[in-house]
Design an enzyme around this catalytic site. Structure first.
Site, PDB file in Angstrom:
ATOM      1  N   LYS A  45       0.854  -1.185   0.000  1.00  0.00           N
ATOM      2  CA  LYS A  45       0.000   0.000   0.000  1.00  0.00           C
ATOM      3  C   LYS A  45       0.891   1.236   0.000  1.00  0.00           C
ATOM      4  O   LYS A  45       2.017   1.187   0.502  1.00  0.00           O
ATOM      5  CB  LYS A  45      -0.869   0.025   1.270  1.00  0.00           C
ATOM      6  CG  LYS A  45      -2.109   0.874   1.151  1.00  0.00           C
ATOM      7  CD  LYS A  45      -3.179   0.135   0.372  1.00  0.00           C
ATOM      8  CE  LYS A  45      -4.529   0.790   0.420  1.00  0.00           C
ATOM      9  NZ  LYS A  45      -5.590  -0.190   0.124  1.00  0.00           N
TER      10      LYS A  45
HETATM   11  N1  GLU Z   1      -7.371   0.087  -2.932  1.00  0.00           N
HETATM   12  C1  GLU Z   1      -8.126  -1.108  -3.207  1.00  0.00           C
HETATM   13  C2  GLU Z   1      -8.125  -2.011  -1.981  1.00  0.00           C
HETATM   14  O1  GLU Z   1      -7.956  -1.556  -0.873  1.00  0.00           O
HETATM   15  C3  GLU Z   1      -7.681  -1.796  -4.488  1.00  0.00           C
HETATM   16  C4  GLU Z   1      -6.263  -2.293  -4.520  1.00  0.00           C
HETATM   17  C5  GLU Z   1      -5.813  -2.811  -5.877  1.00  0.00           C
HETATM   18  O2  GLU Z   1      -6.611  -2.876  -6.794  1.00  0.00           O
HETATM   19  O3  GLU Z   1      -4.626  -3.134  -5.988  1.00  0.00           O
HETATM   20  O4  GLU Z   1      -8.363  -3.181  -2.076  1.00  0.00           O
END
Ligand code: GLU
Length: 422
Positions: A112
């Site tokens: 993240k």
């Molecule tokens: N931000 C989204 C999540 O928390 C998507 C992450 C992604 O598609 O890599 O799952």
């Protein structure tokens, strides 16, 4: 009640992630050596981002990229732009991505990113310069085989386009697979934009079916009307559920006879808020969460439901469209009340699942029709729901612990097979 004593009332999402990991690892009787390896983030990058603002001065932002795990594949997870971003929040979100990708069984680890900023107060030019500087700063970590960012809170397909361009310019050729959630014109996937909300919808249908309660006519409350919340609300509205309450960062609205969700989406696009929607009355955030309803969808940020307000929840089903909206303390209270929880790492996994489909399409230079994306997504969500539910019923643990057991177990297995380097 033994468990209650062990739960610390913390607002720190990384502490919550670690507590939930321990609960799952204990139930799995996970080898202590494997625990050591998979519990904490593998790699953390903290960057300082000087950006020229429109008035000519230079503002310095703080940014992060955390790779929690690459045991099952490249790190995968979104990038958040928000004033409350902290390293611990990004670590928690990265950790949840690891278990989430494992729950839906896609070949990724978890990561993240985040930048502490107020995107609503920035111009497009300022946002573009900040995004490009951030992309350049985390460049050594990212890549289609290493770590693949995507949108999260207050980032979108335009943000991804800037990152894709910055990365590609430094390499000298276009590399669309470095990010997912891109615009369709740059190799994005059909169905990615609505994938998180659609996944929330599928798992909510599965939960309702399991409990034997009809979705048609069910009262629904949605906290947070961004990408995930608005699409989930729209799909539930389409299934003839009655969306009675909705909120966004500016306020909450209510109509006991149901809100016209498609019109509300158009209204929010025009005005930037849900407040003032014709025919709806304004209510307080605590009133919204406590509304009498069948389905509550927290689709905003962490810690929405905690030890203080969980007792006021009247919903039968809570579907976590957001990441970490219920604290471990809140979990125990909801469980006590007999609320059926669809945990975040299952409920909102539709987004990363279609991100995976996008990456596969980019790597193959071959693009799928929307119906293919939806069918595959539905299969993944329903299979994963059934797998988590089975652990919940067989092992008599909460849905949260069951989902973590599935995710942690799969990552543990991968690490065991790979062995310890060097
Ligand atoms: N931000 C989204 C999540 O928390 C998507 C992450 C992604 O598609 O890599 O799952």
């Amino acid at each position: 009640m033994q468990v209650t004593e062990k739960i610390k009332a913390s607002k720190n999402p990384f502490e919550a992630a670690l507590q939930n990991f321990d609960l799952a690892a204990n139930m799995l009787e996970l080898d202590p050596n494997i625990r050591q390896i998979i519990k904490y983030p593998e790699r953390i990058l903290h960057v300082s981002l000087p950006v020229r603002m429109d008035d000519g001065h230079i503002h310095r932002f703080e940014g992060y990229r955390v790779q929690h795990s690459t045991a099952r594949g490249p790190a995968k997870g979104g990038i958040r732009f928000h004033p409350n971003v902290t390293l611990d929040e990004v670590k928690a979100l990265a950790t949840w991505m690891t278990w989430k990708c494992a729950v839906v069984n896609i070949p990724y680890g978890g990561g993240k990113g985040g930048v502490t900023c107020s995107p609503k107060e920035m111009s497009q030019g300022e946002l573009e310069r900040m995004t490009r500087r951030y992309a350049a700063s985390i460049l050594p970590l990212i890549g289609p085989e290493q770590d693949i960012p995507a949108p999260d809170v207050y980032t979108n397909s335009q943000t991804m386009a800037w990152i894709m361009d910055t990365y590609s310019m430094t390499k000298g050729y276009p590399i669309p697979g470095v990010v997912t959630g891109k615009p369709i014109a740059l190799g994005g996937s059909l169905g990615r934009n609505e994938a998180t909300g659609r996944g929330v919808y599928y798992t909510t249908l599965s939960a309702a079916e399991h409990l034997g309660v009809p979705v048609k006519g069910a009262k629904v409350v949605v906290q947070g009307f961004g990408n995930a919340g608005s699409i989930a609300a729209q799909l539930l509205h389409g299934a003839e559920a009655c969306v009675i309450g909705v909120s966004d960062s500016r306020g909450c609205i209510y109509n006991r006879n149901g809100l016209d969700v498609p019109k509300l989406i158009t209204y929010k696009e025009k005005t930037g808020q849900v407040l003032g929607f014709p025919g709806a009355e304004e209510i307080r955030p605590d009133e919204l969460l406590g509304l009498e309803c069948g389905i509550l969808i927290p689709a905003a940020l962490e810690n929405a439901i905690d030890g203080d307000n969980a007792r006021t929840i009247k919903a039968k089903i809570v579907g976590e469209a957001a990441n970490g909206p219920v604290t471990p303390e809140g979990d125990l209270i909801l469980e006590d009340k007999g609320v059926f929880l669809i945990p975040d790492i299952l409920c909102n996994a539709g987004g990363v699942t279609v991100s995976y489909f996008e990456w596969v399409q980019d790597e193959q230079h071959l693009f799928w029709e929307a119906a293919d994306v939806y069918n595959r997504l539905e299969r993944v969500m329903k299979t994963s729901f059934a797998e988590v539910l089975k652990i919940h019923l067989d092992r008599k643990v909460s849905m949260r612990i069951a989902a973590n057991m599935l995710g942690v177990g799969r990552v543990g297995e991968a690490v065991k097979l790979r062995g310890l380097y060097p």
